[in-house]
Design an enzyme around this catalytic site. Structure first.
Site, mmCIF file in Angstrom:
data_model
loop_
_atom_site.group_PDB
_atom_site.id
_atom_site.type_symbol
_atom_site.label_atom_id
_atom_site.label_comp_id
_atom_site.label_asym_id
_atom_site.label_seq_id
_atom_site.Cartn_x
_atom_site.Cartn_y
_atom_site.Cartn_z
ATOM 1 N N HIS A 1 0.834 -1.209 0.000
ATOM 2 C CA HIS A 1 0.000 0.000 0.000
ATOM 3 C C HIS A 1 0.865 1.254 0.000
ATOM 4 O O HIS A 1 0.563 2.240 -0.679
ATOM 5 C CB HIS A 1 -0.906 0.027 1.236
ATOM 6 C CG HIS A 1 -1.847 -1.128 1.341
ATOM 7 N ND1 HIS A 1 -1.664 -2.156 2.229
ATOM 8 C CD2 HIS A 1 -2.983 -1.420 0.661
ATOM 9 C CE1 HIS A 1 -2.648 -3.036 2.103
ATOM 10 N NE2 HIS A 1 -3.463 -2.622 1.156
ATOM 11 N N GLN B 1 -7.869 -7.802 -10.655
ATOM 12 C CA GLN B 1 -8.565 -6.586 -10.246
ATOM 13 C C GLN B 1 -8.116 -5.408 -11.111
ATOM 14 O O GLN B 1 -8.944 -4.624 -11.585
ATOM 15 C CB GLN B 1 -8.280 -6.307 -8.772
ATOM 16 C CG GLN B 1 -8.860 -4.991 -8.280
ATOM 17 C CD GLN B 1 -8.666 -4.821 -6.785
ATOM 18 O OE1 GLN B 1 -9.424 -5.348 -5.985
ATOM 19 N NE2 GLN B 1 -7.638 -4.093 -6.403
#
Lengths: 281, 281
Positions: free
Chosen positions: A37, A153
């Site tokens: 992240h 995704q």
């Protein structure tokens, strides 16, 4: 860093930023942040005036019996990490804020969604594109940052933005790995010591198989992957080699490919992938 | 009035308007404009700084065998009417602009869509919410204007905006009628003289039936509607009385209702509705 919990406040902030001509970078997450992240935040900070991160564990993308309730959460630690990494606005709504009622309209991934993880998680990517549509509408990002680790995704989000003409640009960022090659993931905390030692074999096997594919074709590449993984305690969910980002069965004329796998350990299902080309570009 | 045909140019204009703090009113249409559309433009001009009208006959909302190819079109006349009524920007893209490829992600109306017109037009409202999501993304309207004549569409659009958190406000504008009560519609041009004389009976029958509903209940109201319509050449497609905007079977505790009907003439299927309350508010 400011933390915003309501849709209304987030929309007001967005509208003000737009009027000031500020470029908004957006990092949507389900929290329990790790270096993967942080690498998305770094890219956003480089390329945007303001970085918005969302932390929202989206019930719509978990199937019955999946790990929604026990998905790891640690919002205090996340806030600290987000602020340190340069996030300006943390959007952290409760479920009722984004879904005040059962949605009467949803978004559906009609292609790229029935292979790889989608094959064993029906409806998962419909949940992903629905919540991302909602978040794009609330945050109005100029650029949105996704990890290559979740390659399917990323491929589906590319289709979402192109099909529905969202005005955000999708930036896909390389997978961050542990020193031994294991892809960083929120779910790695659920590996026991033995599993943690075995897990890097997934990445090794993907690298080997992509080389074998180039020399000897798909059948042999898949067979070698299965052989490599069969010695682990983890159980193979899938190994696939497809075109990228279309996620179709490769023909001889297709040269940009993905080798992707999922392996189930006792308390964690891990995914990883490699994108490779079959000829010099 | 300026006419814009590309997504890119429309998005640039929208972004500039937002930066100037201008409020955008939006009237999405399929063209062949009539006074119903003009009444939407009037509302938008009253309530917005800039009015954008789109003219786009959306193939996604026509089923196989429906009238996509012969849906009436007259862009020169439409441009004149749009400009006269106060439209500032006419967005008139070709199909390939909005759908450069088969969409890999679409939007789905999961409730309110399987009754009334939706019952005989499966997928119709999925096409409507998909194209509206695309148009909302391109135009970024502050307010969007819809006619009450398409009451089911208005109910579903209300659900779309609330479920996916589009930041546009939906304004529903009363149906504009001919002097004899017939609702204005692009499809009225397909009525022959005899049908044109019969068509106002639909509105009369809806008014009668809503009164009968209040006195004698649904069964009797529907029966009287059918009797009223049976003398016409047109064939009844449906007559329904439901809650509004949820479009559910009414219970005694529901007081805001819709009586809606569709009648097929030789070359045109007409719809109309009345929204009424069962007690003094």
């Amino acid at each position: 860093m400011i933390t915003v919990t309501t849709v209304k406040e987030m929309q007001q902030i967005t509208e003000n930023l737009k009027q000031q001509g500020k470029k908004i970078g957006f990092v949507p997450t389900m929290g329990f942040l790790h270096e993967g992240h942080m690498s998305l935040v770094n890219k956003s900070v480089e390329q945007s005036d303001v970085t918005v991160m969302s932390i929202f564990v989206n019930p719509l993308q978990f199937g019955p019996g999946e790990d929604f309730d026990r998905y790891p959460r640690d919002i205090d630690r996340d806030k600290k990490l987000a602020e340190e990494s340069g996030v300006d606005i943390l959007f952290n709504p409760v479920v009722k804020e984004l879904y005040p009622a059962e949605p009467s309209v949803t978004v559906k991934a009609v292609t790229r969604s029935d292979v790889l993880c989608g094959a064993s998680r029906p409806g998962h990517f419909d949940g992903v594109v629905t919540v991302l549509s909602i978040l794009f509408n609330i945050v109005s990002p100029d650029k949105s940052f996704f990890g290559q680790k979740d390659a399917q995704q990323a491929a589906i989000v590319d289709g979402l933005v192109k099909s529905l003409h969202f005005s955000t640009e999708i930036i896909t960022v390389e997978t961050v790995r542990e020193e031994d090659g294991l892809a960083k993931s929120s779910r790695n905390v659920y590996l026991n010591d033995k599993e943690r030692k075995e897990a890097p074999a997934i990445y090794q096997a993907l690298k080997n198989s992509s080389n074998i594919y180039i020399k000897s074709g798909k059948e042999r590449a898949v067979e070698m992957f299965k052989k490599h993984i069969s010695s682990l305690n983890g159980e193979l969910d899938y190994i696939e080699i497809l075109t990228y980002p279309e996620l179709q069965e490769p023909k001889d004329s297709d040269h940009r490919l993905i080798a992707a796998a999922a392996v189930r350990f006792e308390r964690a299902r891990l995914i990883d992938n490699i994108i490779f080309t079959t000829e010099e570009v």
